[in-house]
Design an enzyme around this catalytic site. Structure first.
Site, PDB file in Angstrom:
ATOM      1  N   GLU A   1       0.843  -1.183   0.000  1.00  8.46           N
ATOM      2  CA  GLU A   1       0.000   0.000   0.000  1.00  8.46           C
ATOM      3  C   GLU A   1       0.890   1.249   0.000  1.00  8.46           C
ATOM      4  OE1 GLU A   1      -2.197  -0.893   3.573  1.00  8.46           O
ATOM      5  OE2 GLU A   1      -2.742  -2.836   2.708  1.00  8.46           O
TER       6      GLU A   1
ATOM      7  N   GLN B   1       1.850  -2.259   5.736  1.00  6.66           N
ATOM      8  CA  GLN B   1       2.153  -0.881   6.117  1.00  6.66           C
ATOM      9  C   GLN B   1       2.542  -0.713   7.590  1.00  6.66           C
ATOM     10  OE1 GLN B   1      -0.765   2.449   5.211  1.00  6.66           O
ATOM     11  NE2 GLN B   1       0.643   2.530   3.498  1.00  6.66           N
TER      12      GLN B   1
ATOM     13  N   ASP C   1       0.920  -3.658  13.127  1.00  8.77           N
ATOM     14  CA  ASP C   1      -0.400  -4.008  13.658  1.00  8.77           C
ATOM     15  C   ASP C   1      -1.287  -4.697  12.620  1.00  8.77           C
ATOM     16  OD1 ASP C   1      -0.481  -2.108  16.373  1.00  8.77           O
ATOM     17  OD2 ASP C   1       0.753  -1.360  14.752  1.00  8.77           O
ATOM     18  N   TYR C   2      -1.011  -4.465  11.339  1.00  9.55           N
ATOM     19  CA  TYR C   2      -1.840  -5.063  10.286  1.00  9.55           C
ATOM     20  C   TYR C   2      -1.267  -6.376   9.765  1.00  9.55           C
ATOM     21  CZ  TYR C   2      -3.079  -0.215  10.793  1.00  9.55           C
ATOM     22  OH  TYR C   2      -3.377   0.995  11.343  1.00  9.55           O
TER      23      TYR C   2
ATOM     24  N   HIS D   1      -1.049   1.673  15.861  1.00 10.76           N
ATOM     25  CA  HIS D   1       0.190   2.077  15.183  1.00 10.76           C
ATOM     26  C   HIS D   1       1.380   1.905  16.117  1.00 10.76           C
ATOM     27  CE1 HIS D   1      -2.931   4.171  12.883  1.00 10.76           C
ATOM     28  NE2 HIS D   1      -2.117   4.039  11.872  1.00 10.76           N
TER      29      HIS D   1
END
Ligand SMILES: Cc1ncc(C[n+]2csc(CCOP(=O)(O)OP(=O)(O)O)c2C)c(N)n1
Length: 804
Positions: free
Chosen positions: A494, A547, A550-551, A592
């Site tokens: 992304e 990105q 956390d993701y 984040h």
């Protein structure tokens, strides 16, 4: 561009091919029937078969060419037989869990039955010529998890066709002519992974053919509860490209699962369009059946109505195929009967050979163990040992664990005897243990040339001219050099393309290397990883960006189930050298700033996990990984992009070895072990400790997987006798992992003078803002206190508590 979309003309099937297909279908059905019987009789543990789905698979195999890829699921046995990727004997070997790669080339008995895979690697781990063989990446059981890698398998063809710099890699592609096929059950289309994959393939416009086998059920649950409108192709119609126009989208076909000529025509069309135009298709195969029910775990009579069961026997695709063949005058009923008799014997013969190859060596080992027990029984404990031997020899289908259990029982019986009485049994077990380790434990990581651990270390070189740059500029120089020297390197994620990633490490590189080498993706973490897995399996070197750390959780299931296990579950038959890049630890707020490292490292054994404290270390790790063939996750420290570091003169060549901690501050009083963003916190605390006369040795572990291979932390403990493990994961998370590694595995406990400590983040997520961060994660004062209290315990007079 002209389109060769859906034709309506019916092809006349070639009679010889029809007969061959019928035989394969019938043989495959026998495999299912006999396989189920083997499970029910106790010779195998679990069985799942492809009965009822034979016809679409035969016709798909007819268009599946050398160089193509299939990513499918456990119903695909007929396809595998028809495409010549699996023999009946190999199918049964896997059913019996025959732990030998020659018997079960897909998984050496490691995967449960009907989990298919071809071998892409030579014995030394190097790539075979994938264009000369038909390829099947290893299956995974979680439904729809076979889909995300379809994105990369199909997209690679586009890259190989378009990028000049890839034209010489002819062992992976011939002009991008390869098509990627996937199969999925109707019910699994309710999974998000399915929709994310369809969307990504549509966006990327790449040669994928997705088949949905629709038998109306997912185990016992009907389409009413699975699919809106109960019709997957109707639901997918928004993805369809309008006919006669050149635009994006899929060709969508619906075809009945018992209609052989229509299926043949459909697959021929779809494959032609995919190969020539790189346009994807979805083939919804309806009116399929499942005559044996879902698996050996249950019976479908419990949930299918009498009418449905009657319909299923009437519309069974092999029965319909037989009637059609007779109707067309290709064969008579008697001729088919004769063929079927032959084919039953053929399958039964293959089963018998598979069983004997599996069980004979175990019987031989049992004979050896019984003979040893008999021999010992001649001089002591005759009756008890005879009972153990009789029990062992009466097991109808012995397992190797039965042998180990009998030996242990005999040893316990003999525990009052001189050691020499027991020795022969102990020797037998010890001499067989390496083979059992090899059967089940080998190949978690690559060994030999592709191993990241074998990449030679090249130290960074600095001169007076070495500039001081921001961290992101260091990475930018590293990636620029890597893209220039490694044509197979493809970076995506992304905001990676046009923007050059949200922290600018790819700034300017899309302009320099083009939008296919450095590209933007949609917000679709699972298929970013799937795209990377598929590309890596086709010989590319994907650098996939997630990105924020956390993701990574969105990708973790696939990372764990597919990527990390791939080399192990194929016993060295397949690899996927994916580099996942992400950033985390410290920004603001819950999503984040997380550091769920224990959650990650405990789920991705089989990958390497790096946590560089600055961008120079990160660049060195990327250089190392690009020279290896192993999957890895690199977690960059978010707040280090804007800190200046000196650019090594050899930014393109220097490497940082994996599993080697670095002492970043020398000390003699206690050791503080940490990593990533916490390095700066601990260094700050060590500075304060120095002011009160305490010299802390600070060690950055740098890589969590592998962890401190030479045992450098233990060497530090020999000097200091005290240790604190600090990180910002939850209590009992990675700090506890590090403690186990050092105290238990390295034997660090024997050098300790004080109880070891962990200092971690709070059990809740990090709260927003700088104060939220301060009270959620270890801070300089807390690290100081933990170290100071350790020294207070040693000498309260010299180190009085002054702060509480
Ligand atoms: C993520 C996940 N959830 C549940 C299961 C258990 N499970 C295995 S197969 C299956 C039904 C799948 O049905 P469908 O996709 O229609 O394929 P079919 O078996 O009917 O061919 C379920 C629920 C699983 N393997 N993975």
């Amino acid at each position: 561009m002209t389109q060769t979309k859906k034709t309506t003309t019916r092809l006349s099937p070639n009679p010889e091919e029809v007969i061959q297909d019928y035989r394969t279908a019938y043989q495959s059905r026998q495999v299912s029937l006999i396989g189920r019987r083997e499970v029910m009789s106790g010779k195998a543990k679990f069985g799942i078969f492809g009965a009822g789905k034979e016809l679409p698979q035969l016709t798909m195999a007819r268009v599946f060419q050398a160089g193509d890829f299939r990513t499918g699921y456990y119903r695909d046995q007929t396809f595998m037989f028809a495409a010549d990727l699996l023999s009946f004997q190999e199918f049964f070997a896997q059913l019996y869990a025959h732990a030998d790669v020659l018997a079960d080339p897909a998984s050496a008995g490691r995967q449960m039955n009907a989990h298919f895979a071809t071998r892409s690697l030579n014995a030394d781990g190097s790539w075979m010529d994938l264009t000369k063989q038909r390829n099947s990446p290893a299956d995974v059981s979680p439904t729809a998890s076979q889909m995300p890698k379809l994105v990369g398998l199909a997209y690679s063809s586009k890259l190989y066709r378009t990028l000049e710099e890839l034209k010489t890699f002819t062992q992976f592609s011939i002009n991008g002519d390869e098509v990627a096929f996937s199969t999925i059950g109707n019910a699994s289309c309710a999974e998000g992974l399915f929709w994310e994959t369809v969307n990504a393939v549509g966006v990327l416009r790449c040669p994928a053919i997705i088949t949905v086998y629709d038998d109306g059920y997912g185990i016992s649950v009907t389409n009413e509860h699975q699919i809106a409108k109960e019709n997957i192709s109707e639901l997918l119609s928004g993805f369809e490209r309008p006919s006669g126009e050149c635009c994006d989208g899929f060709d969508i076909y619906t075809v009945k699962g018992w209609d052989y000529p229509k299926l043949l025509e459909t697959y021929r069309n779809a494959a032609q369009v995919a190969r020539a135009e790189h346009m994807p298709s979805i083939i919804h195969v309806s009116e399929l059946t499942q005559p044996q029910g879902h698996s050996t775990s249950g019976s479908h009579e419990r949930y299918k109505s009498k009418e449905r069961l009657e319909w299923e026997s009437q519309f069974d695709c092999i029965k319909m195929f037989r009637e059609w063949i007779i109707d067309q005058g290709i064969l008579t009923s008697e001729e088919i009967d004769t063929m079927e008799n032959e084919d039953r014997r053929l399958v039964e013969g293959a089963r018998k050979r598979a069983w004997e190859a599996y069980i004979d060596p175990i019987h031989q080992e049992r004979l050896e163990v019984s003979a040893l027990i008999d021999k010992i029984a001649q001089s002591s404990h005759e009756a008890e040992l005879a009972e153990i031997r009789d029990k062992l020899t009466s097991i109808p289908n012995p397992l190797r664990r039965d042998l180990n259990a009998a030996i242990r029982k005999a040893l316990m019986t003999l525990k009052d005897q001189p050691a020499s009485t027991r020795q022969a049994l102990i020797d037998w077990e010890t001499s067989h243990e390496p083979a059992n380790q090899e059967r089940y434990d080998s190949h978690l990581y690559l060994e030999g040339e592709g191993s990241a651990l074998n990449v030679p270390e090249v130290k960074p070189v600095y001169s007076e001219q070495s500039p001081s740059l921001y961290g992101f500029e260091i990475l930018n120089a590293c990636f620029d050099a890597a893209l220039a020297r490694e044509p197979r390197l493809v970076a995506f994620g992304e905001d990676v393309g046009q923007l050059g990633d949200v922290n600018q490490a790819f700034r300017g590189l899309q302009d320099k290397y083009g939008p296919l080498r450095v590209s933007d993706t949609g917000i679709r973490e699972a298929t970013i990883l799937g795209q990377a897995i598929g590309m890596a399996m086709r010989g590319l070197k994907p650098l996939a960006e997630i990105q924020y750390l956390d993701y990574v959780l969105y990708t973790l299931q696939l990372m764990s189930d597919d990527l990390a296990t791939l080399h192990w579950r194929t016993k060295g038959g397949q690899k996927a050298p994916v580099i996942v890049r992400t950033r985390g630890h410290r920004l603001e707020g819950i999503w984040h700033s997380g550091s769920p490292m224990a959650g990650i490292i405990h789920l991705v054994r089989g990958m390497h996990v790096m946590v560089p404290r600055n961008m120079t270390q990160a660049a060195g790790f990327y250089n190392t990984l690009l020279l290896s063939e192993e999957p890895a996750l690199v977690v960059e420290v978010l707040n280090a992009y804007r800190i200046r570091e000196r650019l090594p003169d050899n930014i393109a060549e220097f490497t940082v070895p994996l599993g080697i901690p670095e002492v970043i501050r020398q000390g003699s009083d206690l050791t503080i072990v940490t990593y990533g963003a916490c390095c700066r916190i601990v260094e700050g605390a060590a500075g304060l400790l120095g002011q009160v006369g305490i010299e802390a040795e600070v060690i950055d572990v740098q890589t969590l997987l592998p962890f401190d291979l030479p045992g450098l932390i233990r060497e530090s403990l020999k000097k200091t006798g005290r240790v604190i493990f600090v990180d910002e994961d939850v209590p009992g998370g990675t700090s506890a992992y590090m403690m186990q590694e050092v105290i238990e595995k390295q034997g660090g406990y024997s050098w300790l003078d004080s109880a070891p400590r962990t200092l971690s983040g709070k059990p809740h997520r990090p709260a927003y803002g700088s104060d939220g961060d301060y009270w959620s994660k270890p801070n300089i004062e807390q690290v100081f206190d933990a170290a100071y209290e350790m020294m207070n315990e040693l000498d309260p007079t010299r180190y009085p508590i002054f702060y509480k």
